[in-house]
Design an enzyme around this catalytic site. Structure first.
Site, PDB file in Angstrom:
ATOM      1  CD  GLN A 140     -13.065  -2.216  -0.333  1.00 30.52           C
ATOM      2  OE1 GLN A 140     -12.194  -2.036   0.507  1.00 30.52           O
ATOM      3  NE2 GLN A 140     -14.218  -2.795  -0.043  1.00 30.52           N
ATOM      4  CB  CYS A 197     -13.872   0.997   0.192  1.00 25.90           C
ATOM      5  SG  CYS A 197     -13.225   2.672   0.269  1.00 25.90           S
ATOM      6  NE  ARG A 254     -10.151  -5.435   0.921  1.00 24.96           N
ATOM      7  CZ  ARG A 254      -9.404  -4.402   1.314  1.00 24.96           C
ATOM      8  NH1 ARG A 254      -9.959  -3.343   1.851  1.00 24.96           N
ATOM      9  NH2 ARG A 254      -8.091  -4.398   1.118  1.00 24.96           N
ATOM     10  CG  ASP A 265     -13.610   6.222  -1.184  1.00 20.57           C
ATOM     11  OD1 ASP A 265     -13.577   6.102   0.064  1.00 20.57           O
ATOM     12  OD2 ASP A 265     -12.587   6.136  -1.892  1.00 20.57           O
ATOM     13  CG  HIS A 323      -8.424  -0.080  -2.687  1.00 17.59           C
ATOM     14  ND1 HIS A 323      -7.591  -1.118  -2.321  1.00 17.59           N
ATOM     15  CD2 HIS A 323      -9.137   0.230  -1.569  1.00 17.59           C
ATOM     16  CE1 HIS A 323      -7.788  -1.403  -1.045  1.00 17.59           C
ATOM     17  NE2 HIS A 323      -8.721  -0.619  -0.568  1.00 17.59           N
ATOM     18  NE  ARG A 328      -3.839   0.594   1.962  1.00 24.11           N
ATOM     19  CZ  ARG A 328      -5.063   0.683   2.504  1.00 24.11           C
ATOM     20  NH1 ARG A 328      -5.280   1.472   3.541  1.00 24.11           N
ATOM     21  NH2 ARG A 328      -6.062  -0.009   1.994  1.00 24.11           N
TER      22      ARG A 328
END
Ligand code: CP
Ligand code: NVA
Length: 301
Positions: free
Chosen positions: A133, A258, A286, A218, A130, A103
């Protein structure tokens, strides 16, 4: 050739479907307490240049539940944080561990790392994408509503890393994505162009959400954009996903985010905590979808 997962476009459609089917199976095994030690003696390296709750815990737990181990690496206490080149770090770490997740900020840094790694590298979020996700989001949709193919999905908010991964997901899972952003916050043109007419852009959240099967949003300011928070709050005025907006979607539309979420900003409390929200299943998935991804990358399908 070593397989990486830097964006959703790295895997073909049928592999993605197989990973999600396996994720659903692995989830049942966890819930039934069926042992599945598929990563015995395997080690995952986890490089975090940004904060995380879900990503760290899901990857670490995935390895532990499967009989393996995960090593958490932060720039505060590795030589990467003191300027050791990415290329050198990739060469060294990939001689020791079986897979590496990263990340970080620049997507290009992840690509450079992957180029020098002998083991699979997974994108655990960059400024651009991402993809992990999206595995969880699509799994969640399938579990609640069946196939996502041909469905109308609305993205409301910033044209950010999540939005870019939604565009790639529309291409890979064959759904129609309607994106509503304020002017100036559109997703990257190159990613939009590559998707063709399965996606559409508007500045009207109402237009994007009408008759949608799923509404997604988001945060307005992503990690690294904290100083733009105030300015963004002004630009995103009218982009909150609230009950009035959800009322335009299909009556059985789902809501996803998310997380972490800011109640009262991009989403109202009664939507995220309401009956259409599946954010907790989404977060849990996840764990299962990344386990299936790791199985594909480390063990092969
Ligand atoms: N959704 C997500 O990636 O959460 P974290 O930042 O907590 O890992
Ligand atoms: N767009 C958000 C996602 C967090 C999981 C960010 O990059 O901060």
């Amino acid at each position: 050739m070593v397989k990486h997962f830097l964006t959703l476009m790295d895997l073909d459609k049928s592999t993605l479907q197989k990973i999600l089917a396996r994720a659903i199976e692995l989830k049942k095994m966890v819930h039934n307490k069926t042992p599945h030690e598929i990563f015995k003696n395997r080690v995952l390296g986890m490089i975090f240049d940004k904060s995380s709750t879900r990503t760290r815990v899901s990857f670490e737990t995935a390895m532990a539940q499967c009989g393996g181990h995960a090593v958490f690496l932060s720039p505060r206490d590795t030589q990467l944080g003191r300027g050791e080149p990415v290329e050198d770090s990739a060469r060294v770490l990939s001689r020791m561990v079986d897979a590496i997740m990263i990340r970080t900020f620049e997507h290009e840094k992840l690509e450079r790392f992957a180029e020098y790694s002998k083991v699979p590298v997974i994108n655990a979020l960059t400024d651009m994408y991402h993809p992990c996700q999206l595995l969880a989001d699509v799994q969640t949709f399938i579990e609640h509503r069946g196939s996502i193919q041909g469905k109308k999905i609305a993205w409301v908010g910033d044209g950010n890393n999540m939005c870019h991964s939604y565009i790639n997901a529309a291409r890979q899972f064959d759904f129609n994505l309607h994106i509503a952003t304020p002017a100036g916050y559109e997703p990257h043109n190159k990613i939009v162009q590559a998707a063709g007419d399965i996606i559409s852009l508007t500045n009207s959240p109402q237009e994007a959400v009408t008759d949608a099967d799923l509404v997604v949003t988001d945060v307005w300011a992503s990690m690294g954009q904290e100083e733009e928070q105030r300015e963004r709050e002004k630009s995103f005025d009218g982009f909150q996903v609230n009950t009035e907006l959800m009322a335009l979607a299909k009556p059985d539309a789902l809501f996803m985010h998310c997380l972490p979420a800011h109640r009262g900003e991009e989403v109202s409390a009664n939507v995220i905590d309401g009956p259409q929200s599946v954010v907790w299943d989404e977060a849990e998935n996840r764990l299962h979808s990344q386990k299936a991804l790791l199985e594909y990358l480390i063990n092969g399908l």
